[in-house]
Design an enzyme around this catalytic site. Structure first.
Site, PDB file in Angstrom:
ATOM      1  N   HIS A 187      -5.844   2.171  -4.571  1.00 19.42           N
ATOM      2  CA  HIS A 187      -4.856   1.623  -3.630  1.00 19.42           C
ATOM      3  C   HIS A 187      -4.461   0.203  -3.993  1.00 19.42           C
ATOM      4  CE1 HIS A 187      -7.896  -0.612  -0.811  1.00 19.42           C
ATOM      5  NE2 HIS A 187      -8.378  -0.527  -2.020  1.00 19.42           N
ATOM      6  N   HIS A 209      -2.698   1.479   6.686  1.00 21.62           N
ATOM      7  CA  HIS A 209      -3.067   1.388   5.267  1.00 21.62           C
ATOM      8  C   HIS A 209      -3.248   2.782   4.680  1.00 21.62           C
ATOM      9  CE1 HIS A 209      -4.346  -0.782   1.722  1.00 21.62           C
ATOM     10  NE2 HIS A 209      -5.313   0.091   1.569  1.00 21.62           N
ATOM     11  N   CYS A 263       0.809  -1.222   0.000  1.00 21.96           N
ATOM     12  CA  CYS A 263       0.000   0.000   0.000  1.00 21.96           C
ATOM     13  C   CYS A 263       0.843   1.274   0.000  1.00 21.96           C
ATOM     14  CB  CYS A 263      -0.991  -0.009   1.163  1.00 21.96           C
ATOM     15  SG  CYS A 263      -0.263   0.199   2.810  1.00 21.96           S
TER      16      CYS A 263
END
Length: 344
Positions: free
Chosen positions: A320, A308, A259
Protein backbone atom coordinates in the site's frame (compact mmCIF):
# COMPACT_ATOMS: atom_id res chain seq x y z
CA UNK A 1 -13.05 75.79 67.55
CA UNK A 2 -12.09 72.80 65.40
CA UNK A 3 -12.61 69.39 66.82
CA UNK A 4 -9.57 67.09 67.03
CA UNK A 5 -10.52 63.45 66.59
CA UNK A 6 -8.29 60.38 66.46
CA UNK A 7 -8.24 58.72 62.99
CA UNK A 8 -10.35 55.58 62.79
CA UNK A 9 -8.25 52.44 63.17
CA UNK A 10 -8.79 49.51 60.80
CA UNK A 11 -10.77 46.76 62.33
CA UNK A 12 -9.00 43.64 63.49
CA UNK A 13 -11.00 41.57 60.91
CA UNK A 14 -9.89 43.82 58.03
CA UNK A 15 -6.25 43.56 59.02
CA UNK A 16 -6.55 39.79 59.10
CA UNK A 17 -8.07 39.64 55.59
CA UNK A 18 -5.41 41.93 54.13
CA UNK A 19 -2.62 40.00 55.77
CA UNK A 20 -3.99 36.68 54.52
CA UNK A 21 -4.36 38.00 50.94
CA UNK A 22 -0.81 39.35 50.97
CA UNK A 23 0.53 36.08 52.23
CA UNK A 24 -1.35 34.16 49.54
CA UNK A 25 0.00 36.48 46.86
CA UNK A 26 3.56 35.95 48.09
CA UNK A 27 3.03 32.19 48.16
CA UNK A 28 1.62 32.13 44.60
CA UNK A 29 4.50 34.27 43.36
CA UNK A 30 6.98 31.94 44.97
CA UNK A 31 5.30 28.89 43.42
CA UNK A 32 5.30 30.53 39.98
CA UNK A 33 8.96 31.41 40.32
CA UNK A 34 9.90 27.91 41.40
CA UNK A 35 7.59 26.04 38.94
CA UNK A 36 9.36 24.00 36.31
CA UNK A 37 8.79 25.15 32.72
CA UNK A 38 6.37 23.01 30.71
CA UNK A 39 8.18 19.99 29.38
CA UNK A 40 8.82 19.72 25.66
CA UNK A 41 7.13 16.62 24.18
CA UNK A 42 9.51 13.78 23.46
CA UNK A 43 10.37 12.61 19.96
CA UNK A 44 8.09 9.60 20.37
CA UNK A 45 5.20 11.77 21.57
CA UNK A 46 5.65 14.10 18.62
CA UNK A 47 5.74 11.12 16.25
CA UNK A 48 2.52 9.70 17.71
CA UNK A 49 0.74 13.05 17.30
CA UNK A 50 2.11 13.51 13.78
CA UNK A 51 1.02 10.00 12.78
CA UNK A 52 -2.49 10.79 14.04
CA UNK A 53 -2.56 14.03 12.05
CA UNK A 54 -1.41 12.16 8.95
CA UNK A 55 -4.25 9.69 9.45
CA UNK A 56 -6.74 12.55 9.72
CA UNK A 57 -5.22 14.11 6.60
CA UNK A 58 -5.76 10.82 4.78
CA UNK A 59 -9.41 10.77 5.87
CA UNK A 60 -9.83 14.26 4.44
CA UNK A 61 -7.93 13.22 1.31
CA UNK A 62 -10.38 10.42 0.55
CA UNK A 63 -13.29 12.86 0.94
CA UNK A 64 -11.42 15.26 -1.31
CA UNK A 65 -10.96 12.50 -3.90
CA UNK A 66 -14.69 11.75 -3.76
CA UNK A 67 -15.60 15.41 -4.29
CA UNK A 68 -13.12 15.69 -7.15
CA UNK A 69 -14.50 12.56 -8.82
CA UNK A 70 -18.08 13.80 -8.47
CA UNK A 71 -17.08 17.20 -9.84
CA UNK A 72 -15.59 15.62 -12.96
CA UNK A 73 -18.66 13.44 -13.47
CA UNK A 74 -21.05 16.40 -13.09
CA UNK A 75 -19.03 18.49 -15.53
CA UNK A 76 -19.29 15.76 -18.17
CA UNK A 77 -23.03 15.33 -17.57
CA UNK A 78 -23.64 19.08 -17.78
CA UNK A 79 -21.62 19.33 -20.99
CA UNK A 80 -23.68 16.51 -22.53
CA UNK A 81 -26.98 18.13 -21.51
CA UNK A 82 -25.88 21.51 -22.84
CA UNK A 83 -24.92 19.93 -26.17
CA UNK A 84 -28.33 18.24 -26.30
CA UNK A 85 -30.07 21.53 -25.58
CA UNK A 86 -28.09 23.29 -28.32
CA UNK A 87 -28.97 20.60 -30.86
CA UNK A 88 -32.61 20.59 -29.72
CA UNK A 89 -32.84 24.34 -30.12
CA UNK A 90 -31.51 24.06 -33.67
CA UNK A 91 -34.13 21.41 -34.47
CA UNK A 92 -36.85 23.58 -32.93
CA UNK A 93 -35.72 26.55 -35.00
CA UNK A 94 -35.82 24.41 -38.15
CA UNK A 95 -39.37 23.26 -37.36
CA UNK A 96 -40.49 26.84 -36.78
CA UNK A 97 -38.77 27.91 -39.99
CA UNK A 98 -40.63 25.23 -41.95
CA UNK A 99 -43.97 26.48 -40.62
CA UNK A 100 -42.89 30.04 -41.39
CA UNK A 101 -42.03 29.13 -44.98
CA UNK A 102 -45.44 27.54 -45.44
CA UNK A 103 -47.09 30.67 -44.10
CA UNK A 104 -44.99 32.87 -46.36
CA UNK A 105 -46.00 30.83 -49.40
CA UNK A 106 -49.68 31.15 -48.48
CA UNK A 107 -49.25 34.86 -47.84
CA UNK A 108 -47.74 35.38 -51.28
CA UNK A 109 -50.73 33.65 -52.87
CA UNK A 110 -53.12 35.47 -50.60
CA UNK A 111 -54.47 32.20 -49.22
CA UNK A 112 -53.05 32.13 -45.69
CA UNK A 113 -55.66 30.55 -43.45
CA UNK A 114 -56.74 31.81 -40.05
CA UNK A 115 -55.32 28.78 -38.27
CA UNK A 116 -51.81 29.46 -39.51
CA UNK A 117 -52.15 33.13 -38.69
CA UNK A 118 -53.19 32.12 -35.17
CA UNK A 119 -50.19 29.82 -34.83
CA UNK A 120 -47.75 32.51 -35.90
CA UNK A 121 -49.03 34.86 -33.21
CA UNK A 122 -49.60 32.50 -30.28
CA UNK A 123 -48.27 29.52 -28.35
CA UNK A 124 -48.71 26.28 -30.30
CA UNK A 125 -49.72 24.47 -27.09
CA UNK A 126 -52.71 26.76 -26.73
CA UNK A 127 -53.44 26.53 -30.41
CA UNK A 128 -53.54 22.74 -30.62
CA UNK A 129 -55.82 22.61 -27.60
CA UNK A 130 -58.49 24.31 -29.71
CA UNK A 131 -60.04 21.30 -31.38
CA UNK A 132 -62.35 23.51 -33.41
CA UNK A 133 -59.40 24.85 -35.38
CA UNK A 134 -57.43 21.59 -35.72
CA UNK A 135 -59.41 20.52 -38.76
CA UNK A 136 -58.35 23.71 -40.54
CA UNK A 137 -54.74 22.47 -40.60
CA UNK A 138 -53.21 20.04 -43.01
CA UNK A 139 -51.90 16.74 -41.64
CA UNK A 140 -48.36 17.97 -42.33
CA UNK A 141 -48.89 21.15 -40.35
CA UNK A 142 -50.44 19.26 -37.42
CA UNK A 143 -47.44 16.94 -37.37
CA UNK A 144 -45.04 19.89 -37.42
CA UNK A 145 -46.85 21.62 -34.57
CA UNK A 146 -46.84 18.45 -32.46
CA UNK A 147 -43.09 18.08 -33.03
CA UNK A 148 -42.62 21.67 -31.91
CA UNK A 149 -44.63 20.94 -28.76
CA UNK A 150 -42.57 17.84 -27.95
CA UNK A 151 -39.30 19.63 -28.62
CA UNK A 152 -40.29 22.54 -26.39
CA UNK A 153 -41.16 20.18 -23.53
CA UNK A 154 -37.91 18.21 -23.95
CA UNK A 155 -35.83 21.40 -23.99
CA UNK A 156 -37.56 22.74 -20.88
CA UNK A 157 -36.88 19.46 -19.06
CA UNK A 158 -33.22 19.36 -20.13
CA UNK A 159 -32.68 22.99 -19.13
CA UNK A 160 -34.16 22.27 -15.69
CA UNK A 161 -31.90 19.21 -15.34
CA UNK A 162 -28.86 21.27 -16.32
CA UNK A 163 -29.81 23.94 -13.77
CA UNK A 164 -30.06 21.34 -10.97
CA UNK A 165 -26.73 19.80 -11.92
CA UNK A 166 -25.05 23.21 -12.05
CA UNK A 167 -26.21 23.85 -8.48
CA UNK A 168 -24.94 20.42 -7.45
CA UNK A 169 -21.63 21.22 -9.13
CA UNK A 170 -21.32 24.47 -7.18
CA UNK A 171 -21.97 22.61 -3.91
CA UNK A 172 -19.45 19.92 -4.87
CA UNK A 173 -16.79 22.51 -5.69
CA UNK A 174 -17.35 24.09 -2.26
CA UNK A 175 -16.96 20.66 -0.62
CA UNK A 176 -13.80 20.06 -2.66
CA UNK A 177 -12.23 23.31 -1.48
CA UNK A 178 -13.24 22.63 2.14
CA UNK A 179 -11.62 19.17 2.09
CA UNK A 180 -8.51 20.54 0.39
CA UNK A 181 -8.16 23.11 3.17
CA UNK A 182 -8.70 20.37 5.77
CA UNK A 183 -5.87 18.27 4.28
CA UNK A 184 -3.54 21.25 4.11
CA UNK A 185 -4.38 22.26 7.68
CA UNK A 186 -3.62 18.78 9.06
CA UNK A 187 -0.33 18.58 7.16
CA UNK A 188 0.65 22.09 8.30
CA UNK A 189 -0.13 21.16 11.90
CA UNK A 190 1.99 18.02 11.56
CA UNK A 191 4.86 20.02 10.11
CA UNK A 192 4.58 22.53 12.95
CA UNK A 193 4.96 19.68 15.44
CA UNK A 194 7.92 18.26 13.56
CA UNK A 195 9.56 21.67 13.63
CA UNK A 196 9.67 21.49 17.45
CA UNK A 197 12.19 18.65 17.18
CA UNK A 198 15.91 19.15 17.06
CA UNK A 199 17.82 18.44 13.88
CA UNK A 200 19.10 15.20 15.41
CA UNK A 201 15.56 14.09 16.35
CA UNK A 202 14.27 14.85 12.87
CA UNK A 203 17.11 12.88 11.34
CA UNK A 204 16.36 9.93 13.65
CA UNK A 205 12.68 9.87 12.59
CA UNK A 206 13.59 10.14 8.91
CA UNK A 207 16.10 7.32 9.26
CA UNK A 208 13.51 5.12 11.00
CA UNK A 209 11.03 5.73 8.18
CA UNK A 210 13.68 4.99 5.59
CA UNK A 211 14.60 1.73 7.33
CA UNK A 212 10.94 0.72 7.51
CA UNK A 213 10.48 1.38 3.80
CA UNK A 214 13.64 -0.51 2.82
CA UNK A 215 12.90 -3.52 5.00
CA UNK A 216 9.29 -3.59 3.85
CA UNK A 217 10.25 -3.57 0.19
CA UNK A 218 13.09 -6.03 -0.02
CA UNK A 219 12.94 -8.44 2.91
CA UNK A 220 9.32 -9.51 3.16
CA UNK A 221 8.29 -13.16 3.15
CA UNK A 222 5.13 -13.20 1.06
CA UNK A 223 4.75 -16.95 1.30
CA UNK A 224 3.15 -18.89 -1.55
CA UNK A 225 -0.43 -17.55 -1.41
CA UNK A 226 -2.26 -17.74 -4.72
CA UNK A 227 -3.84 -14.80 -6.50
CA UNK A 228 -7.59 -14.25 -6.46
CA UNK A 229 -7.64 -14.23 -10.29
CA UNK A 230 -5.38 -13.60 -13.26
CA UNK A 231 -6.40 -9.94 -13.25
CA UNK A 232 -5.79 -9.67 -9.50
CA UNK A 233 -2.32 -11.14 -10.11
CA UNK A 234 -1.71 -8.61 -12.89
CA UNK A 235 -2.87 -5.75 -10.64
CA UNK A 236 -0.60 -6.91 -7.83
CA UNK A 237 2.38 -7.22 -10.20
CA UNK A 238 1.73 -3.66 -11.38
CA UNK A 239 1.60 -2.53 -7.75
CA UNK A 240 4.91 -4.24 -7.00
CA UNK A 241 6.53 -2.31 -9.83
CA UNK A 242 5.77 0.91 -7.92
CA UNK A 243 7.41 -0.06 -4.61
CA UNK A 244 9.37 2.95 -3.41
CA UNK A 245 7.12 5.52 -5.13
CA UNK A 246 6.25 8.40 -2.78
CA UNK A 247 2.87 8.96 -1.16
CA UNK A 248 1.23 12.17 -2.33
CA UNK A 249 -2.34 13.10 -1.39
CA UNK A 250 -4.70 13.16 -4.35
CA UNK A 251 -2.18 11.41 -6.62
CA UNK A 252 -3.12 8.51 -8.90
CA UNK A 253 0.26 7.70 -10.43
CA UNK A 254 2.26 6.75 -12.24
CA UNK A 255 5.01 8.34 -10.14
CA UNK A 256 3.22 9.11 -6.87
CA UNK A 257 0.07 7.84 -5.17
CA UNK A 258 -2.33 8.14 -2.28
CA UNK A 259 -3.81 4.90 -0.95
CA UNK A 260 -6.84 4.56 -3.24
CA UNK A 261 -4.98 6.15 -6.12
CA UNK A 262 -2.46 3.31 -5.86
CA UNK A 263 -5.03 0.49 -5.86
CA UNK A 264 -7.15 2.02 -8.65
CA UNK A 265 -4.00 2.56 -10.76
CA UNK A 266 -2.83 -1.03 -10.18
CA UNK A 267 -6.15 -2.50 -11.31
CA UNK A 268 -6.29 -0.16 -14.29
CA UNK A 269 -3.00 -1.70 -15.48
CA UNK A 270 -4.79 -5.06 -15.42
CA UNK A 271 -7.60 -3.66 -17.57
CA UNK A 272 -10.05 -3.36 -14.68
CA UNK A 273 -11.72 -0.08 -13.74
CA UNK A 274 -12.52 0.29 -10.04
CA UNK A 275 -13.83 3.38 -8.18
CA UNK A 276 -11.42 6.14 -7.19
CA UNK A 277 -11.99 6.33 -3.43
CA UNK A 278 -11.37 3.74 -0.72
CA UNK A 279 -14.97 4.04 0.51
CA UNK A 280 -16.29 3.28 -2.98
CA UNK A 281 -13.73 0.50 -3.47
CA UNK A 282 -15.12 -1.14 -0.32
CA UNK A 283 -18.28 -1.83 -2.37
CA UNK A 284 -16.57 -2.77 -5.63
CA UNK A 285 -16.68 -6.56 -5.24
CA UNK A 286 -17.31 -9.48 -2.92
CA UNK A 287 -16.40 -8.82 0.70
CA UNK A 288 -14.05 -11.24 2.48
CA UNK A 289 -14.36 -10.89 6.25
CA UNK A 290 -11.77 -13.50 7.25
CA UNK A 291 -8.11 -12.62 6.85
CA UNK A 292 -7.34 -16.30 6.33
CA UNK A 293 -9.46 -16.30 3.16
CA UNK A 294 -7.71 -13.34 1.52
CA UNK A 295 -5.85 -13.97 -1.73
CA UNK A 296 -3.11 -12.01 -3.46
CA UNK A 297 -4.53 -8.96 -5.25
CA UNK A 298 -7.64 -8.65 -3.08
CA UNK A 299 -8.31 -5.13 -1.85
CA UNK A 300 -7.89 -4.77 1.92
CA UNK A 301 -10.02 -2.13 3.67
CA UNK A 302 -8.90 -0.57 6.96
CA UNK A 303 -10.53 1.62 9.65
CA UNK A 304 -14.21 1.89 10.48
CA UNK A 305 -14.85 4.66 7.95
CA UNK A 306 -12.95 2.75 5.21
CA UNK A 307 -10.48 5.58 4.66
CA UNK A 308 -7.51 3.35 3.85
CA UNK A 309 -7.02 0.57 1.30
CA UNK A 310 -4.20 -1.61 0.01
CA UNK A 311 -3.54 -4.79 -1.97
CA UNK A 312 -3.23 -8.12 -0.19
CA UNK A 313 0.32 -9.39 -0.75
CA UNK A 314 0.18 -12.80 0.95
CA UNK A 315 1.42 -14.09 4.30
CA UNK A 316 -0.47 -11.44 6.29
CA UNK A 317 1.12 -8.55 4.38
CA UNK A 318 -0.45 -5.66 2.49
CA UNK A 319 1.13 -3.60 -0.30
CA UNK A 320 0.00 0.00 0.00
CA UNK A 321 0.79 3.71 -0.04
CA UNK A 322 0.71 4.38 3.73
CA UNK A 323 0.73 8.14 4.37
CA UNK A 324 2.51 11.44 3.81
CA UNK A 325 6.27 11.06 4.20
CA UNK A 326 6.35 7.38 3.22
CA UNK A 327 6.55 5.33 0.02
CA UNK A 328 4.66 2.41 -1.48
CA UNK A 329 5.72 -0.60 0.59
CA UNK A 330 4.71 -3.83 2.29
CA UNK A 331 3.33 -3.77 5.79
CA UNK A 332 1.70 -6.21 8.18
CA UNK A 333 -2.09 -6.17 8.11
CA UNK A 334 -2.03 -6.21 11.90
CA UNK A 335 -0.51 -2.71 11.95
CA UNK A 336 -3.92 -1.23 11.07
CA UNK A 337 -7.53 -1.99 12.03
CA UNK A 338 -8.58 -4.53 9.37
CA UNK A 339 -12.26 -4.39 8.30
CA UNK A 340 -12.54 -6.79 5.37
CA UNK A 341 -11.13 -7.68 1.97
CA UNK A 342 -12.79 -7.04 -1.37
CA UNK A 343 -12.41 -9.51 -4.23
CA UNK A 344 -12.74 -7.72 -7.56
Amino acid sequence: MASHRRPKQPSRARVTVLTTAAAAAVAISAQAANAAPSEKPSKDEVKAKVDKLYEQAEQATEKLNGAKEKQGKLQKEISTIQDNVARGQEELNELRDSIGLAAAAQYRTGSIDSSLQLFLSSNPDDYLDKASTADQLSAQQVDALKKIQEKQRALAQERAEASDKLKDLADTRAAFLAQKKAVQAKLAEAQKLLNTLTAAEKAALAAADARASRSASSRVDLGDDTAASSRAAAAFAAGQSKIGSPYSWGATGPNAFDCSGFTSWAYAQAGVSIPRTSEAQANAGTRIYSESQLKVGDLVIFYGDYHHVGLYAGNGQVLHAPRTGTVVRYESISNMPFQFGVRI
